[in-house]
Scaffold this motif. Structure first.
Motif, PDB file in Angstrom:
ATOM      1  N   THR A 102      38.452  29.173  41.108  1.00 34.29           N
ATOM      2  CA  THR A 102      39.909  29.013  41.059  1.00 34.29           C
ATOM      3  C   THR A 102      40.556  30.128  40.252  1.00 34.29           C
ATOM      4  O   THR A 102      41.593  30.673  40.640  1.00 34.29           O
ATOM      5  N   ALA A 103      39.927  30.478  39.133  1.00 35.26           N
ATOM      6  CA  ALA A 103      40.487  31.533  38.280  1.00 35.26           C
ATOM      7  C   ALA A 103      40.471  32.873  39.000  1.00 35.26           C
ATOM      8  O   ALA A 103      41.390  33.678  38.865  1.00 35.26           O
ATOM      9  N   ALA A 157      43.213  32.871  41.551  1.00 37.22           N
ATOM     10  CA  ALA A 157      44.509  32.942  40.861  1.00 37.22           C
ATOM     11  C   ALA A 157      44.775  34.360  40.366  1.00 37.22           C
ATOM     12  O   ALA A 157      45.912  34.831  40.397  1.00 37.22           O
ATOM     13  N   ALA A 158      43.729  35.043  39.918  1.00 41.84           N
ATOM     14  CA  ALA A 158      43.900  36.410  39.431  1.00 41.84           C
ATOM     15  C   ALA A 158      44.392  37.316  40.555  1.00 41.84           C
ATOM     16  O   ALA A 158      45.220  38.198  40.339  1.00 41.84           O
ATOM     17  N   GLN A 184      46.897  40.259  39.271  1.00 47.17           N
ATOM     18  CA  GLN A 184      46.174  40.919  38.183  1.00 47.17           C
ATOM     19  C   GLN A 184      44.975  41.711  38.664  1.00 47.17           C
ATOM     20  O   GLN A 184      44.481  42.584  37.961  1.00 47.17           O
ATOM     21  N   LEU A 236      36.333  43.045  36.541  1.00 47.60           N
ATOM     22  CA  LEU A 236      36.315  41.882  35.663  1.00 47.60           C
ATOM     23  C   LEU A 236      35.331  40.871  36.223  1.00 47.60           C
ATOM     24  O   LEU A 236      35.235  40.703  37.433  1.00 47.60           O
ATOM     25  N   VAL A 237      34.601  40.217  35.352  1.00 50.69           N
ATOM     26  CA  VAL A 237      33.715  39.147  35.792  1.00 50.69           C
ATOM     27  C   VAL A 237      34.483  37.837  35.669  1.00 50.69           C
ATOM     28  O   VAL A 237      34.868  37.446  34.577  1.00 50.69           O
ATOM     29  N   ILE A 238      34.755  37.209  36.798  1.00 51.29           N
ATOM     30  CA  ILE A 238      35.411  35.898  36.767  1.00 51.29           C
ATOM     31  C   ILE A 238      34.574  34.956  37.616  1.00 51.29           C
ATOM     32  O   ILE A 238      34.626  34.979  38.840  1.00 51.29           O
ATOM     33  N   ASN A 239      33.785  34.144  36.958  1.00 50.78           N
ATOM     34  CA  ASN A 239      32.857  33.287  37.686  1.00 50.78           C
ATOM     35  C   ASN A 239      33.512  32.035  38.246  1.00 50.78           C
ATOM     36  O   ASN A 239      33.028  31.454  39.207  1.00 50.78           O
ATOM     37  N   ASP A 240      34.599  31.611  37.635  1.00 52.91           N
ATOM     38  CA  ASP A 240      35.278  30.411  38.101  1.00 52.91           C
ATOM     39  C   ASP A 240      36.072  30.728  39.375  1.00 52.91           C
ATOM     40  O   ASP A 240      36.925  31.610  39.381  1.00 52.91           O
ATOM     41  N   GLN A 282      46.049  36.181  43.299  1.00 51.23           N
ATOM     42  CA  GLN A 282      47.382  35.701  43.692  1.00 51.23           C
ATOM     43  C   GLN A 282      48.462  36.153  42.713  1.00 51.23           C
ATOM     44  O   GLN A 282      49.578  36.443  43.111  1.00 51.23           O
ATOM     45  N   SER A 283      48.101  36.206  41.431  1.00 56.84           N
ATOM     46  CA  SER A 283      49.110  36.583  40.446  1.00 56.84           C
ATOM     47  C   SER A 283      49.168  38.099  40.262  1.00 56.84           C
ATOM     48  O   SER A 283      49.858  38.597  39.389  1.00 56.84           O
TER      49      SER A 283
END
Lengths: 527, 318
Positions: A247-248, A251-252, A257, A241-245, A254-255
């Motif tokens: 914090t997000a 969080a991904a 995902q 997955l591309v998650i540039n943010d 930590q949760s």
């Protein structure tokens, strides 16, 4: 408590804690020695690779505008995708050497001007087509063509001729280069059918996985390649997955995902590491954050002024405050211990008195303008402000101009005489120097023109005696350290994190991101 | 009746003219961005040769006016061109992204519009008593906090700490509707909190305004219950301003969700636009700009038309 004991067992297995200490801690949690031993055995069992499952990763850097054409790849997401479906001729190994991929072996002529690569026999592309020497030659030709848009074009410029000789590929160079195999490990140079001329973005190669689902800048899914020759790849499926943010992305993880993320922000890495189900990994790298001065532009054309600024920067403070300790102090050369032929130079330290002395010597008076922006490196404006403060103590007046992120690379970097920037590093010193410190380099962003340095670079490139080469590189480092326009306060570590659902992350190859891009292939799912 | 048709035709024509001028603005705006697409695609690794090759290939050497008219002609034929960076068909890509954005906007609207109107009615019913004050306080607080902060706070507590919902709202075609709704729960919640106050306050104000009218007094004197007065007599007369603010917020849900999309990694128009602005991919930026403008202008037009239909006085301009 279950999590806690698992966490402790993981630590014990990973060698971060002794067995005795583990048993003591377990006893403190009210667990008997017998049970604790069983737990430890189970944890140890989980340390052996398991096949199957899905490894999910969230990475920074992808964009909708990316292309699957390896020639146009510039970011980590692109690198990780290439690693899934394709392979270059050769690859770096964990000890800093070179190991074969599509090529089984290679040898250079005595003068290092001609190189012969023997292809691995019987391997096929993911579409079942056999890999031929013609495919390899066409691939190299595509990246070295003058019309090419390839990111590897700079490396390929010294190639005179590429020819097929039986089942071998022979590369003839204009000037001898003892590091050619390192250049061939560049991730752009992945072998494609027909060189990828027809369909550069078809993603057909010899890699362990095949891309099944592609949504540029968003999500990618890859499954095992049934035609793969090697032993990489434990998971059946990789999902990226591309998650540039920032914090997000954290969080991904930590949760739960995703199992693997890159670029944990140094500021929060300590906090993230405290979670019981997360491991944070720190890999020293050749990447560095820099302040660059044009050696041919006033006032930076004065060696004393350059030295004044070099003595005026507090390197340790920057490592502590900008990198939160996830990095190491630089020494005004682009080279650190992650390079195979590195030699240590005397460390330059913050010295306001010397800075003031050199400022006086230079005869310069008045402010010095430093340009910066957030995307030149994370925290660059803060670093600039710290630099300003430490210089002020030496009587140097640094003014900071904050530039917009947009257009920084086209309007400021390599155009303005003094700005903040970063370098990702290169696999060899030769390549790093050739890219940015040779007088004629395209990206000579410090406008460093030193004839002696240039000659030494060419001499080192042709030198096959490693001891002699090492000495030449040490001398070149000294020249840059004294004369250059580079202020290199720090080398930034790669900070990556994994969940305990997966195992097998090792520091891997020094100086490479995500185990040189092979993390998902060498890791496995534990539960 | 022909009077209404004429008014409506005028309103539609006005919208189209506006859209045309917006297209000029968008084009001019994208031209004056610093840097160019070739430089941005190659980034720090641009060599002069690679740069020149790419520029020639992308047709960046042609004059701006030529490019504008060929672009406009294409748009009128439904052809948005191809992305400079990836060479893919823009209409196809945008269609998918717009679909995602509309999906998110739709569910956010499904939650927020009824909720806002209900809360607005409730606030009027209990005017100046604690339910009214509580509703106002909560919604106004929510609108005052930046979206990314609400997003991060929800993400931290609801996704990371409690594990109830997904922190990544990445939908894809293989998911069922139920799975999609599950993963977009948090962004929908954030968007609802962001648009709720505006719509709720407007509903409350519009109805209170109508409540001052003499016919409401008559209704009250007839002995109707307060809720019935609001529902039967005040609400229909307050529809025009409420529809106005609802449309404005719907437009926001489509064109203003960039931050929410980035925080929750939602593959909608926002992220798509941001990526292409960063790369100076002018045709895509223009296409997105035009679509956003069309959404805004279109929804405003719908609001005006509803107002015209709902309020006979507007049909007879003085």
């Amino acid at each position: 408590m279950q999590d806690q004991i698992k966490f402790l067992a993981g630590h014990a297995i990973a060698g971060k804690m002794s067995r005795r200490e583990f048993l003591n801690r377990a006893a403190a949690l009210g667990i008997g020695a017998m049970t604790a031993n069983t737990l430890l055995a189970r944890a140890a069992h989980a340390q052996e690779p398991v096949n199957g499952g899905t490894i999910r990763m969230a990475l920074q850097g992808g964009s909708t505008t990316d292309s699957l054409d390896p020639a146009l790849t510039t970011n980590t997401v692109g690198l990780m995708l290439i690693r899934m479906w394709g392979e270059p001729l050769v690859e770096l190994d964990d000890d800093g050497g070179i190991t074969g991929k599509v090529a089984e072996s290679f040898e250079g002529s005595e003068d290092a001007a001609t190189w012969r690569f023997r292809l691995r026999s019987g391997i096929t592309f993911s579409n079942g087509q056999a890999v031929t020497p013609e495919d390899v030659a066409a691939t190299l030709a595509r990246h070295s063509d003058d019309e090419s848009k390839s990111g590897a074009l700079g490396l390929m410029r010294d190639i005179e001729n590429i020819r097929v000789d039986g089942s071998d590929i022979v590369i003839e160079l204009k000037t001898p280069n003892a590091d050619l195999p390192y250049l061939m490990s560049d991730y752009h140079l992945v072998i494609q059918p027909g060189g990828g001329k027809e369909a550069p973005d078809a993603a057909i190669g010899t890699g362990p996985y095949v891309l099944k689902d592609v949504d540029m800048g968003v999500r990618f899914v890859a499954e095992k390649n049934p035609h793969y020759w090697g032993d990489l790849g434990h998971a059946d499926t990789l999902e990226l997955l591309v998650i540039n943010d920032d914090t997000a992305r954290v969080a991904a993880l930590q949760s739960g995902q995703v199992d693997l993320i890159d670029r944990v922000p140094p500021r929060t890495a300590g906090l993230v590491a405290r979670a019981p189900n997360i491991d944070v990994h720190q890999t020293s790298g050749p990447g560095h954050y820099v302040f660059i001065m044009h050696c041919d532009t006033a006032p930076f054309d004065n060696k004393d002024l350059r030295l004044a600024l070099k003595y005026g920067i507090n390197r340790q403070e920057l490592v502590d405050k900008i990198l939160s300790g996830y990095g190491s102090v630089g020494n005004d050369t682009p080279i650190n211990a992650s390079y195979p032929l590195y030699t240590e130079l005397e460390q330059r330290a913050y010295d306001p008195d010397k800075a003031a002395f050199h400022l006086k010597q230079s005869g310069h008076d008045g402010p010095i303008l430093l340009r910066t922006s957030d995307n030149s490196f994370p925290g660059a404006p803060d670093a600039a402000a710290l630099f300003q403060q430490s210089c002020a103590a030496a009587g140097i007046n640094v003014e900071i101009k904050r530039e917009p992120n947009d257009g920084y690379w086209s309007e400021v970097w390599n155009k303005q005489p003094f700005c903040t920037s970063y370098w990702g590093g290169r696999p060899t010193q030769d390549q790093m120097y050739t890219t940015a410190y040779l007088s004629t380099a395209d990206w000579n962003d410090t406008r460093f023109n030193n004839e002696q340095f240039d000659q030494m670079l060419l001499a080192a490139r042709a030198e096959v005696d490693q001891a002699k080469r090492k000495q030449i590189y040490a001398d070149m480092g000294q020249i840059l350290h004294d004369e250059g326009g580079l202020i290199c306060p720090m080398f930034n570590d790669f900070v990556e994190a994994t969940s305990t659902r997966v195992a097998g992350f090792t520091p891997g190859i020094k100086g490479q991101v995500l185990m040189n891009g092979y993390a998902p292939h060498r890791m496995w799912v534990t539960g | 009746m022909s009077q209404i048709a004429k008014l409506l035709a005028q309103r539609v024509a006005l919208s189209l003219i506006l859209l045309f001028f917006v297209s000029i603005l968008i084009f001019a705006g994208t031209i004056i961005l610093p840097g160019d697409v070739a430089q941005s695609i190659l980034g720090q690794s641009a060599t002069p040769e690679a740069l020149a090759n790419l520029r020639a290939e992308l047709g960046l050497n042609e004059p701006a006016l030529t490019r504008y008219f060929s672009w406009l002609g294409g748009v009128l034929h439904g052809d948005l061109g191809t992305a400079l960076t990836s060479g893919q068909d823009i209409a196809e890509n945008v269609g998918k992204r717009l679909g995602n954005t509309l999906f998110l906007a739709f569910w956010a609207a499904m939650v927020s519009v009824p909720l806002a109107i209900f809360l607005g009615l409730l606030a009027v019913r209990y005017r100046d008593r604690w339910p009214d004050k509580l509703i106002s306080a909560v919604t106004l607080t929510a609108i005052s906090i930046p979206e990314f902060l609400i997003g991060y706070v929800l993400m931290f507590f609801v996704a990371v700490k409690l594990g109830w919902f997904s922190s990544v709202a990445m939908i894809n075609d293989t998911m069922t509707l139920g799975q999609k709704l599950y993963v977009i729960a948090l962004p929908v919640a954030v968007l609802t909190l962001v648009v709720l106050a505006h719509m709720m306050r407007m509903t409350r104000a519009a109805i209170l305004n109508v409540m001052q009218s003499s016919y409401i007094e008559t209704a009250e004197l007839k002995g109707l219950s307060l809720f019935k007065v609001i529902y039967r007599h005040a609400f229909p007369n307050a529809i025009a301003p409420i529809v106005n603010v609802v449309m404005l917020n719907l437009a926001y849900l489509v064109v203003g969700v960039v931050v929410v999309e980035v925080v929750f990694v939602y593959p909608g128009m926002g992220q798509y636009l941001v990526d292409h602005v960063a790369k100076r991919d002018v045709p895509v930026v223009q296409a997105c700009g035009l679509i956003f403008a069309a959404v805004y202008i279109g929804l405003n037009m719908v609001a005006d038309i509803v107002s015209i239909l709902a309020n006979p006085r507007l049909r007879h301009p003085k």
